[in-house]
Design a protein around this motif. Structure first.
Motif, PDB file in Angstrom:
ATOM      1  N   UNK A 210       5.794   4.759  15.993  1.00 41.11           N
ATOM      2  CA  UNK A 210       5.733   4.296  14.597  1.00 41.11           C
ATOM      3  C   UNK A 210       5.903   5.502  13.677  1.00 41.11           C
ATOM      4  N   UNK A 211       6.852   5.427  12.746  1.00 38.77           N
ATOM      5  CA  UNK A 211       7.091   6.530  11.810  1.00 38.77           C
ATOM      6  C   UNK A 211       7.295   5.980  10.406  1.00 38.77           C
ATOM      7  N   UNK A 212       7.093   6.856   9.412  1.00 40.85           N
ATOM      8  CA  UNK A 212       7.407   6.523   8.028  1.00 40.85           C
ATOM      9  C   UNK A 212       8.855   6.898   7.740  1.00 40.85           C
ATOM     10  N   UNK A 213       9.548   6.067   7.038  1.00 41.04           N
ATOM     11  CA  UNK A 213      10.885   6.389   6.560  1.00 41.04           C
ATOM     12  C   UNK A 213      10.884   6.210   5.050  1.00 41.04           C
TER      13      UNK A 213
ATOM     14  N   UNK B 113      -3.221   3.176  13.783  1.00 41.54           N
ATOM     15  CA  UNK B 113      -3.740   1.811  13.890  1.00 41.54           C
ATOM     16  C   UNK B 113      -2.606   0.822  14.147  1.00 41.54           C
ATOM     17  N   UNK B 114      -1.481   1.029  13.465  1.00 46.00           N
ATOM     18  CA  UNK B 114      -0.315   0.166  13.700  1.00 46.00           C
ATOM     19  C   UNK B 114       0.144   0.294  15.151  1.00 46.00           C
ATOM     20  N   UNK B 115       0.206   1.535  15.640  1.00 39.79           N
ATOM     21  CA  UNK B 115       0.642   1.781  17.022  1.00 39.79           C
ATOM     22  C   UNK B 115      -0.297   1.091  18.013  1.00 39.79           C
ATOM     23  N   UNK B 116      -1.596   1.159  17.763  1.00 41.16           N
ATOM     24  CA  UNK B 116      -2.571   0.531  18.655  1.00 41.16           C
ATOM     25  C   UNK B 116      -2.407  -0.983  18.682  1.00 41.16           C
ATOM     26  N   UNK B 117      -2.186  -1.574  17.505  1.00 38.77           N
ATOM     27  CA  UNK B 117      -2.042  -3.036  17.453  1.00 38.77           C
ATOM     28  C   UNK B 117      -0.783  -3.498  18.178  1.00 38.77           C
ATOM     29  N   UNK B 118       0.310  -2.764  18.012  1.00 40.47           N
ATOM     30  CA  UNK B 118       1.552  -3.150  18.696  1.00 40.47           C
ATOM     31  C   UNK B 118       1.412  -2.936  20.202  1.00 40.47           C
ATOM     32  N   UNK B 119       0.724  -1.878  20.607  1.00 40.52           N
ATOM     33  CA  UNK B 119       0.526  -1.592  22.032  1.00 40.52           C
ATOM     34  C   UNK B 119      -0.270  -2.682  22.726  1.00 40.52           C
ATOM     35  N   UNK B 120      -1.036  -3.458  21.965  1.00 45.64           N
ATOM     36  CA  UNK B 120      -1.841  -4.526  22.569  1.00 45.64           C
ATOM     37  C   UNK B 120      -0.989  -5.698  23.041  1.00 45.64           C
TER      38      UNK B 120
ATOM     39  N   UNK C 158       0.849  -1.184   0.000  1.00 48.10           N
ATOM     40  CA  UNK C 158       0.000   0.000   0.000  1.00 48.10           C
ATOM     41  C   UNK C 158       0.892   1.245   0.000  1.00 48.10           C
ATOM     42  N   UNK C 159       0.448   2.337  -0.654  1.00 50.70           N
ATOM     43  CA  UNK C 159       1.253   3.561  -0.613  1.00 50.70           C
ATOM     44  C   UNK C 159       1.619   3.925   0.821  1.00 50.70           C
ATOM     45  N   UNK C 160       2.879   4.243   1.029  1.00 48.86           N
ATOM     46  CA  UNK C 160       3.386   4.511   2.378  1.00 48.86           C
ATOM     47  C   UNK C 160       2.602   5.634   3.056  1.00 48.86           C
ATOM     48  N   UNK C 161       2.216   6.647   2.284  1.00 49.74           N
ATOM     49  CA  UNK C 161       1.497   7.785   2.861  1.00 49.74           C
ATOM     50  C   UNK C 161       0.129   7.395   3.399  1.00 49.74           C
ATOM     51  N   UNK C 162      -0.424   6.277   2.917  1.00 52.66           N
ATOM     52  CA  UNK C 162      -1.769   5.881   3.329  1.00 52.66           C
ATOM     53  C   UNK C 162      -1.767   4.849   4.448  1.00 52.66           C
ATOM     54  N   UNK C 163      -0.601   4.425   4.898  1.00 54.41           N
ATOM     55  CA  UNK C 163      -0.540   3.487   6.022  1.00 54.41           C
ATOM     56  C   UNK C 163      -0.999   4.206   7.289  1.00 54.41           C
ATOM     57  N   UNK C 164      -1.950   3.635   7.991  1.00 59.86           N
ATOM     58  CA  UNK C 164      -2.513   4.238   9.204  1.00 59.86           C
ATOM     59  C   UNK C 164      -1.571   3.956  10.377  1.00 59.86           C
TER      60      UNK C 164
END
Length: 247
Positions: A109-112, A93-100, A84-90
Motif C-alpha cells: 500500500x502506497x500513497x500517490x 492499518x490498510x495493509x493489515x485489513x487487506x491481508x486478512x 481524510x488528508x492523504x498524509x494521515x491515512x494509516x
C-alpha cells in the motif's frame, strides 16, 4: 587657490552618510526577519495543506493484481477513509485489513500524490484441492487453505488427509505437490497425507508412490521419473538414495 569647504556642509554630508549606513543595517535586519517570517508562514501553510486541509485529501483507491478477487472487494476490505488528508491515512492499518482476505498472499500500500491510495496484491494460487469435512478447499504452495470450490478443478490434484491431520501436514503435502514436475503433476489422482512423514501419491493409472516427507522433494521427483519406466505397482522414493519398487 583651494578654498576650504565650510565645516557645516562637511558635517551634513557625514550625518547623511551615517544615516544611510544605519538605514542599510536596519533594512538588512528587517529583510532577514521578513525572510524568516515568510519561511515560517510557508512551512506552516505547507504543513496545514498536507496534514489538515482537504487540498491533498484521499479521494480514490486503486487496486492492482486482483483477478480472483473483485477490486471492489479489496477496496471495501481496505477501508480507506476517503476525504481524510492523504498524509494521515494509516497505510499499515490498510495493509493489515487487506491481508486478512483469505485470497491475499502479499499486499503493498502506497500513497500517490495528490489524492490516491494505491493497493497492490498478490493472490494465492491453488496447487491442490483438499476436502475438509464436506467442503472442497484450495491449498496454496505454503499449505494455506484459502478458498472454496463447488467442484474440484480437473487440473489440480486432490489432497486426502487423515482425520485430525495438522496444518503442518498440509504444508508438507503442498510442498510435495509444488515439487512435482509439470509432466508428472497431471498424472496424480490424489495425495494421501497420514502425517508429515507419511505422504503417498495415488496415480491415475492405479499405481502408488510412497513419498515420505516433503524433504528432498525435488530429488525424489527426479528419481521417480526414472522409476516410473519400470513395471511395478508401488514405487518408494521416501529415501531417494535407495529407492525401491514392488508389485
Amino acid at each position: 587657490m583651494i578654498q576650504d569647504v565650510p565645516r557645516g556642509a562637511s558635517e551634513v554630508r557625514a550625518r547623511r552618510a551615517f544615516a544611510r549606513r544605519r538605514w542599510a543595517r536596519r533594512w538588512l535586519s528587517w529583510r532577514r526577519a521578513l525572510l524568516a517570517l515568510a519561511t515560517l508562514l510557508a512551512l506552516g501553510l505547507g504543513a496545514y495543506a498536507v496534514w489538515f486541509s482537504s487540498w491533498l485529501a484521499a479521494e480514490q483507491v486503486t487496486v492492482a493484481g486482483a483477478s480472483q478477487l473483485a477490486p471492489d472487494e479489496v477496496e471495501q476490505a481496505a477501508g480507506v477513509p476517503l476525504g481524510e488528508p492523504l498524509a494521515r491515512v494509516d497505510l499499515d492499518a490498510v495493509r493489515t485489513r487487506v491481508s486478512s482476505l483469505a485470497m491475499v498472499s502479499e499486499v503493498d500500500v502506497v500513497r500517490r500524490w495528490p489524492h490516491t491510495v494505491a493497493i497492490s496484491v498478490v493472490e494465492r494460487q491453488a496447487v491442490a484441492v483438499v476436502q475438509i469435512g464436506t467442503a472442497l478447499r484450495g491449498l496454496d504452495a505454503e499449505g494455506v487453505v484459502f478458498r472454496d470450490y463447488a467442484t474440484a478443478p480437473p487440473d489440480l490434484p486432490r489432497v486426502q488427509t487423515a482425520s485430525g491431520a495438522s496444518s503442518e501436514a498440509l504444508r508438507e503435502a503442498a510442498a510435495v505437490v509444488s515439487a512435482l514436475p509439470e509432466d508428472l503433476a497431471p498424472r496424480v489422482d490424489f495425495v494421501s497425507v497420514a502425517s508429515i512423514d507419511r505422504i503417498e501419491l495415488a496415480l491415475r493409472d492405479g499405481r502408488t508412490v510412497v513419498w515420505g516427507s516433503a524433504e528432498d522433494s525435488e530429488r525424489k521427483a527426479e528419481v521417480l521419473a526414472v522409476l516410473l519406466t519400470q513395471d511395478a505397482r508401488v514405487y518408494d522414493v521416501s529415501v531417494p538414495a535407495t529407492p525401491t519398487t514392488r508389485q
